[in-house]
Design a protein around this motif. Structure first.
Motif, PDB file in Angstrom:
ATOM      1  N   ALA A   1      12.646  15.852  -3.587  1.00  0.00           N
ATOM      2  CA  ALA A   1      12.226  14.840  -4.565  1.00  0.00           C
ATOM      3  C   ALA A   1      11.858  15.484  -5.892  1.00  0.00           C
ATOM      4  O   ALA A   1      12.209  14.967  -6.967  1.00  0.00           O
ATOM      5  N   HIS A   2      11.150  16.614  -5.849  1.00  0.00           N
ATOM      6  CA  HIS A   2      10.758  17.304  -7.081  1.00  0.00           C
ATOM      7  C   HIS A   2      11.982  17.832  -7.837  1.00  0.00           C
ATOM      8  O   HIS A   2      12.100  17.653  -9.053  1.00  0.00           O
ATOM      9  N   HIS A   3      12.881  18.496  -7.112  1.00  0.00           N
ATOM     10  CA  HIS A   3      14.034  19.100  -7.774  1.00  0.00           C
ATOM     11  C   HIS A   3      15.010  18.041  -8.284  1.00  0.00           C
ATOM     12  O   HIS A   3      15.549  18.165  -9.388  1.00  0.00           O
ATOM     13  N   ALA A   4      15.238  16.990  -7.497  1.00  0.00           N
ATOM     14  CA  ALA A   4      16.162  15.933  -7.921  1.00  0.00           C
ATOM     15  C   ALA A   4      15.644  15.182  -9.139  1.00  0.00           C
ATOM     16  O   ALA A   4      16.428  14.620  -9.908  1.00  0.00           O
TER      17      ALA A   4
ATOM     18  N   ALA B   1       3.906  13.084   3.525  1.00  0.00           N
ATOM     19  CA  ALA B   1       4.790  13.319   2.374  1.00  0.00           C
ATOM     20  C   ALA B   1       4.296  12.554   1.151  1.00  0.00           C
ATOM     21  O   ALA B   1       4.321  13.064   0.029  1.00  0.00           O
ATOM     22  N   LEU B   2       3.841  11.328   1.362  1.00  0.00           N
ATOM     23  CA  LEU B   2       3.358  10.498   0.255  1.00  0.00           C
ATOM     24  C   LEU B   2       2.142  11.118  -0.423  1.00  0.00           C
ATOM     25  O   LEU B   2       1.981  11.029  -1.647  1.00  0.00           O
ATOM     26  N   LEU B   3       1.281  11.777   0.372  1.00  0.00           N
ATOM     27  CA  LEU B   3       0.031  12.338  -0.161  1.00  0.00           C
ATOM     28  C   LEU B   3       0.100  13.844  -0.396  1.00  0.00           C
ATOM     29  O   LEU B   3      -0.921  14.476  -0.658  1.00  0.00           O
ATOM     30  N   PHE B   4       1.297  14.417  -0.310  1.00  0.00           N
ATOM     31  CA  PHE B   4       1.443  15.863  -0.460  1.00  0.00           C
ATOM     32  C   PHE B   4       0.878  16.347  -1.797  1.00  0.00           C
ATOM     33  O   PHE B   4       0.284  17.421  -1.882  1.00  0.00           O
ATOM     34  N   ASP B   5       1.049  15.568  -2.851  1.00  0.00           N
ATOM     35  CA  ASP B   5       0.580  15.948  -4.187  1.00  0.00           C
ATOM     36  C   ASP B   5      -0.630  15.121  -4.622  1.00  0.00           C
ATOM     37  O   ASP B   5      -0.849  14.911  -5.815  1.00  0.00           O
ATOM     38  N   ALA B   6      -1.433  14.674  -3.658  1.00  0.00           N
ATOM     39  CA  ALA B   6      -2.572  13.805  -3.973  1.00  0.00           C
ATOM     40  C   ALA B   6      -3.547  14.454  -4.950  1.00  0.00           C
ATOM     41  O   ALA B   6      -4.018  13.813  -5.900  1.00  0.00           O
ATOM     42  N   ALA B   7      -3.864  15.732  -4.746  1.00  0.00           N
ATOM     43  CA  ALA B   7      -4.839  16.395  -5.612  1.00  0.00           C
ATOM     44  C   ALA B   7      -4.331  16.495  -7.052  1.00  0.00           C
ATOM     45  O   ALA B   7      -5.098  16.337  -8.001  1.00  0.00           O
ATOM     46  N   GLU B   8      -3.028  16.743  -7.207  1.00  0.00           N
ATOM     47  CA  GLU B   8      -2.480  16.810  -8.565  1.00  0.00           C
ATOM     48  C   GLU B   8      -2.562  15.446  -9.240  1.00  0.00           C
ATOM     49  O   GLU B   8      -2.835  15.346 -10.445  1.00  0.00           O
ATOM     50  N   MET B   9      -2.343  14.376  -8.482  1.00  0.00           N
ATOM     51  CA  MET B   9      -2.493  13.029  -9.055  1.00  0.00           C
ATOM     52  C   MET B   9      -3.921  12.805  -9.533  1.00  0.00           C
ATOM     53  O   MET B   9      -4.145  12.262 -10.625  1.00  0.00           O
TER      54      MET B   9
ATOM     55  N   MET C   1       2.704   9.025 -13.448  1.00  0.00           N
ATOM     56  CA  MET C   1       3.732   8.114 -12.952  1.00  0.00           C
ATOM     57  C   MET C   1       4.956   8.873 -12.454  1.00  0.00           C
ATOM     58  O   MET C   1       5.611   8.455 -11.499  1.00  0.00           O
ATOM     59  N   ARG C   2       5.259   9.999 -13.098  1.00  0.00           N
ATOM     60  CA  ARG C   2       6.370  10.836 -12.631  1.00  0.00           C
ATOM     61  C   ARG C   2       6.060  11.370 -11.235  1.00  0.00           C
ATOM     62  O   ARG C   2       6.911  11.347 -10.342  1.00  0.00           O
ATOM     63  N   LEU C   3       4.831  11.819 -11.032  1.00  0.00           N
ATOM     64  CA  LEU C   3       4.435  12.371  -9.736  1.00  0.00           C
ATOM     65  C   LEU C   3       4.400  11.280  -8.664  1.00  0.00           C
ATOM     66  O   LEU C   3       4.790  11.522  -7.515  1.00  0.00           O
ATOM     67  N   VAL C   4       3.942  10.097  -9.031  1.00  0.00           N
ATOM     68  CA  VAL C   4       3.924   8.968  -8.093  1.00  0.00           C
ATOM     69  C   VAL C   4       5.343   8.622  -7.647  1.00  0.00           C
ATOM     70  O   VAL C   4       5.602   8.402  -6.459  1.00  0.00           O
ATOM     71  N   ALA C   5       6.260   8.580  -8.608  1.00  0.00           N
ATOM     72  CA  ALA C   5       7.655   8.264  -8.281  1.00  0.00           C
ATOM     73  C   ALA C   5       8.238   9.313  -7.332  1.00  0.00           C
ATOM     74  O   ALA C   5       8.943   8.985  -6.366  1.00  0.00           O
ATOM     75  N   GLN C   6       7.944  10.581  -7.591  1.00  0.00           N
ATOM     76  CA  GLN C   6       8.433  11.645  -6.713  1.00  0.00           C
ATOM     77  C   GLN C   6       7.815  11.537  -5.330  1.00  0.00           C
ATOM     78  O   GLN C   6       8.499  11.759  -4.314  1.00  0.00           O
ATOM     79  N   ALA C   7       6.539  11.186  -5.257  1.00  0.00           N
ATOM     80  CA  ALA C   7       5.861  11.047  -3.964  1.00  0.00           C
ATOM     81  C   ALA C   7       6.470   9.927  -3.136  1.00  0.00           C
ATOM     82  O   ALA C   7       6.677  10.076  -1.926  1.00  0.00           O
ATOM     83  N   CYS C   8       6.771   8.815  -3.793  1.00  0.00           N
ATOM     84  CA  CYS C   8       7.378   7.687  -3.078  1.00  0.00           C
ATOM     85  C   CYS C   8       8.774   8.046  -2.570  1.00  0.00           C
ATOM     86  O   CYS C   8       9.157   7.679  -1.451  1.00  0.00           O
ATOM     87  N   LYS C   9       9.525   8.786  -3.386  1.00  0.00           N
ATOM     88  CA  LYS C   9      10.860   9.204  -2.956  1.00  0.00           C
ATOM     89  C   LYS C   9      10.755  10.214  -1.812  1.00  0.00           C
ATOM     90  O   LYS C   9      11.524  10.147  -0.840  1.00  0.00           O
ATOM     91  N   ALA C  10       9.811  11.147  -1.915  1.00  0.00           N
ATOM     92  CA  ALA C  10       9.617  12.123  -0.839  1.00  0.00           C
ATOM     93  C   ALA C  10       9.245  11.430   0.466  1.00  0.00           C
ATOM     94  O   ALA C  10       9.719  11.805   1.545  1.00  0.00           O
TER      95      ALA C  10
ATOM     96  N   VAL D   1       0.835  -1.209   0.000  1.00  0.00           N
ATOM     97  CA  VAL D   1       0.000   0.000   0.000  1.00  0.00           C
ATOM     98  C   VAL D   1       0.864   1.252   0.000  1.00  0.00           C
ATOM     99  O   VAL D   1       0.627   2.199  -0.765  1.00  0.00           O
ATOM    100  N   LEU D   2       1.899   1.281   0.835  1.00  0.00           N
ATOM    101  CA  LEU D   2       2.730   2.474   0.963  1.00  0.00           C
ATOM    102  C   LEU D   2       3.624   2.725  -0.245  1.00  0.00           C
ATOM    103  O   LEU D   2       4.227   3.788  -0.356  1.00  0.00           O
ATOM    104  N   ALA D   3       3.710   1.759  -1.145  1.00  0.00           N
ATOM    105  CA  ALA D   3       4.451   1.965  -2.390  1.00  0.00           C
ATOM    106  C   ALA D   3       3.577   2.624  -3.453  1.00  0.00           C
ATOM    107  O   ALA D   3       4.034   2.856  -4.575  1.00  0.00           O
TER     108      ALA D   3
END
Length: 290
Positions: A236-239, A150-158, A118-127, A52-54
């Motif tokens: 995570a976003h900048h990297a 941190a995982l759900l920080f960008d939930a609305a954008e997803m 998928m890009r945003l999901v990858a960044q969320a998991c790294k964050a 789930v957390l992935a």
């Protein structure tokens, strides 16, 4: 699945529209859960929680499900995924999430939107990984809260990439054409509202834990827990743009100030390539000399 192709009149209109659409999981998550269900006698809550957390989408589904099915005797938020699964029970969990749409299928006809998601999901998991590591270093009282926020920080954008892909793509294209354009300005021009406004409204409407609102509140940016989350998301976003992104030295300097660990240890913690260390430490070295 209905897809939004033009702006709506208010935050409430967007929330109503999004709430009528299914929240998918990633295909890999559905596959993992299917495999676990086939071996249910040997499955633990931790096995399920790891899957789930992935996946921030699946995390949203589970937390929303728990909150909407909370018992009257439950007077506190559940924000630990492991606790949520324990509360449900393993068999009921698999029964509740046995038939989920896959994000990849929902966006099969919109490959650009799928890439954006998928890009945003990858960044969320790294964050989430960064935030969890730093919370442990800081001896935070509840690492799980930090991780999920941190995982759900960008939930609305997803959710926008899934249900309003054409609109969010316009925002992305506008920012790519003008690097100086703030994301909130581009979002308001296209959507009429900002993604952050949508985020807070979705948290309330979908009964996600109220603590997420507090942890994602920029007005509390100087609070160590909020700073922990914000810096993890920004890193995570900048990297994701490459370890030569011009914003990274300032990120590293702020993280160093938060964690108070040797800069070289920090860079190893975040897996920064050694050849980039002089660049990444440039702002930290300047502040140390000052």
């Amino acid at each position: 699945m209905a897809v939004l192709t033009q702006a709506l009149s208010s935050v409430e209109s967007y929330v109503t529209f999004f709430s009528r659409q299914p929240v998918p999981a990633l295909r890999r998550t559905a596959s993992t859960l299917t495999q676990l269900a086939q071996n249910i006698d040997n499955v633990t809550c931790q096995h399920i929680a790891s899957a789930v957390l992935a996946d921030p989408l699946m995390t949203m589904r589970l937390l929303s499900h728990i909150e909407t099915h909370r018992k009257n005797t439950q007077n506190h938020d559940i924000i630990s995924i492991n606790s949520a699964i324990m509360m449900m029970g393993i068999m009921p969990f698999f029964e509740a999430f046995s038939d989920m749409p896959a994000a990849e299928d929902m966006l099969a006809s919109r490959p650009k939107a799928l890439v954006g998601l998928m890009r945003l999901v990858a960044q969320a998991c790294k964050a989430a990984r960064y935030a969890r590591d730093w919370a442990i270093l800081r001896h935070d009282l509840d690492v799980n809260e930090i991780t999920i926020a941190a995982l759900l920080f960008d939930a609305a954008e997803m959710i926008c990439w899934i249900n309003a892909p054409d609109l969010i793509q316009r925002v992305f294209d506008m920012q790519r054409a003008n690097r100086e354009l703030r994301s909130s300005a581009a979002q308001r021009e296209v959507f009429g509202v900002t993604v952050q406004e949508l985020q807070f409204a979705l948290i309330r409407t979908w009964h996600l834990p109220k603590l997420l609102v507090q942890l994602l509140n920029a007005s509390q940016i100087n609070h160590p827990r909020v700073l922990n989350i914000t810096l993890a998301v920004e890193l995570a976003h900048h990297a994701a743009h490459g370890w030569d992104d011009k914003a990274l030295p300032d990120d590293i300097s702020k993280i160093h100030t938060l964690l108070r660990i040797p800069p070289e240890v920090l860079l190893r913690h975040i897996d920064a390539p050694e050849e980039t260390w002089p660049f990444l430490l440039s702002a930290t070295n300047r502040s140390t000399k000052a």
